[in-house]
Design an enzyme around this catalytic site. Sequence first.
Site, short mmCIF file in Angstrom:
data_model
loop_
_atom_site.label_atom_id
_atom_site.label_comp_id
_atom_site.label_asym_id
_atom_site.label_seq_id
_atom_site.Cartn_x
_atom_site.Cartn_y
_atom_site.Cartn_z
N ASP A 175 0.82 -1.22 0.00
CA ASP A 175 0.00 0.00 0.00
C ASP A 175 0.85 1.26 0.00
OD1 ASP A 175 -2.44 -1.29 0.02
OD2 ASP A 175 -2.65 -1.22 2.21
N ARG B 276 0.15 4.04 17.40
CA ARG B 276 -0.27 5.07 16.43
C ARG B 276 -0.01 6.51 16.88
NH1 ARG B 276 0.46 1.87 12.41
NH2 ARG B 276 -1.19 0.36 12.05
N SER C 165 -3.81 -9.09 6.79
CA SER C 165 -3.39 -7.72 7.08
C SER C 165 -2.76 -7.74 8.48
CB SER C 165 -4.61 -6.79 7.03
OG SER C 165 -4.31 -5.60 7.73
N ASP D 175 -7.26 3.01 13.04
CA ASP D 175 -5.94 3.65 12.92
C ASP D 175 -6.00 5.04 12.30
OD1 ASP D 175 -4.58 1.60 14.17
OD2 ASP D 175 -4.37 0.46 12.32
N1 ARG Z 1 -8.01 -4.06 15.97
C1 ARG Z 1 -6.78 -3.52 16.45
C2 ARG Z 1 -6.90 -2.06 16.67
O1 ARG Z 1 -7.82 -1.43 16.25
C3 ARG Z 1 -5.62 -3.88 15.54
C4 ARG Z 1 -5.59 -3.13 14.25
C5 ARG Z 1 -4.51 -3.59 13.39
N2 ARG Z 1 -4.22 -2.59 12.39
C6 ARG Z 1 -3.94 -2.86 11.15
N3 ARG Z 1 -3.70 -1.84 10.37
N4 ARG Z 1 -3.91 -4.09 10.67
O2 ARG Z 1 -6.05 -1.48 17.30
#
Ligand code: ARG
Length: 427
Positions: free
Chosen positions: A34, A115, A199, A144
Amino acid sequence: MSRELDIPAVRSASYEADPQEVHRVLLLYSGGLDTSVMLKWIQDAYHAEVVCLTVNLGQPGEDYAVIREKAMRLGALECHVVDAREHFARDYLVPAIRANALYGSGYPLFTALGRPLIAELAVEHARASGCDTVAHGCTGKGNDQVRIEATIATLAPELKVIAPVRSWQMGREEELAYAREHGIPIKASQGTESTAPYSIDDNLWGRSSEGRWIEDLAHAPEDDVFQLVTRPEDAPEQAALLELGFERGVPVTLDAERLGLVELIERVAELGARHGVGIVDHVEDRIVGLKVRDVYEAPAAAIILPAHRELERLVCTIHQNQFKPELDRQWAYLVYAGLWWEPLRGDLDAYMESVNERVTGTIGVKLYKGHARVVTRSSPNAVYDASLASFSQSGGLFSQTAAPGFIELFSLQSRMAWRLRNDAHRE
Ligand code: ARG
């Protein structure tokens, strides 16, 4: 001068960039498909320069020299690689440990904790390299984007944001085609159109997988998802014991050896992973409304958090122990929801720190085939007296003859209420 851009200028938030004003972009670059496609696409679509930032939060198996070289080859003006592991551990994981941080009773928040730090670094590097805009690779369905954009809009109102994945309408196949067309290397692990990879997001504190069969709630985890933790059924027959020493709520020793926090977490993760510890199969309420399933592997958190919680309970009173989990839950929710910079988090941290003043001592944990169980505890601050707790001893601070009087008064209101209800029944 207005440029010929085929980016529609639809904006719904004040911090979203007007395509005409995008000249130099700080791209949060992971080296994956990406963000590699994005690196080229931003240069083409906006006629803008791109500065890349790659942040090392302890994700295993990355070669940062290779990532950097790839960015430069794809036309980046600069590519900054920042080792933020110490910063992450000290300023993000320590507060999380003190707050026993789990969202939805199972998710140790590793992505959510990473993040705001990544976005904070993006702000710092965007300013230092003269960027007007920050770009990230989050989709429009996840948490995110909220965490990153809320951070940027809070810390740097002068910077704008673009999130190409939200708007470019390329599916996986189009992205792969774009990559091939523009000479962007595709790793074998990035699969073909039919076998898209999971992912993944990971750091020092854990690893998450989403997508493919994980989206089918009736589908039990397939083995190939576990890249960090040994399947419990394959873990050693021999249990392992480890001892964690805490000072003021922070783990500082492993089996009596003093270690820096990053190394300690890595070593605990390794032990847990070997013994199949830290797998969480979690359906969770995202802040954007969706329920989504994640498979987590978080071996360090699965050992350190229960050990911390145990020690904290030992040094706290019954009243503190009744109260703190409510604040812990609120803390985890704020962080999950991307509100790291919300003053309430600071208020809660002050409470967490105050309680953790006394969280010093050692906890022994036994690891065996997917389980981590606390087996020993010791603390100079334990609100515990073995002679008082013992069945066979009497005297001292505890008077057994006072017990019936206590019971009479303690149960008074409940007994009265019971009687009133029963009397009303009989009439
Ligand atoms: N569900 C978790 C969260 O919201 C993990 C997210 C993982 N992020 C990703 N870009 N694959 O923090």
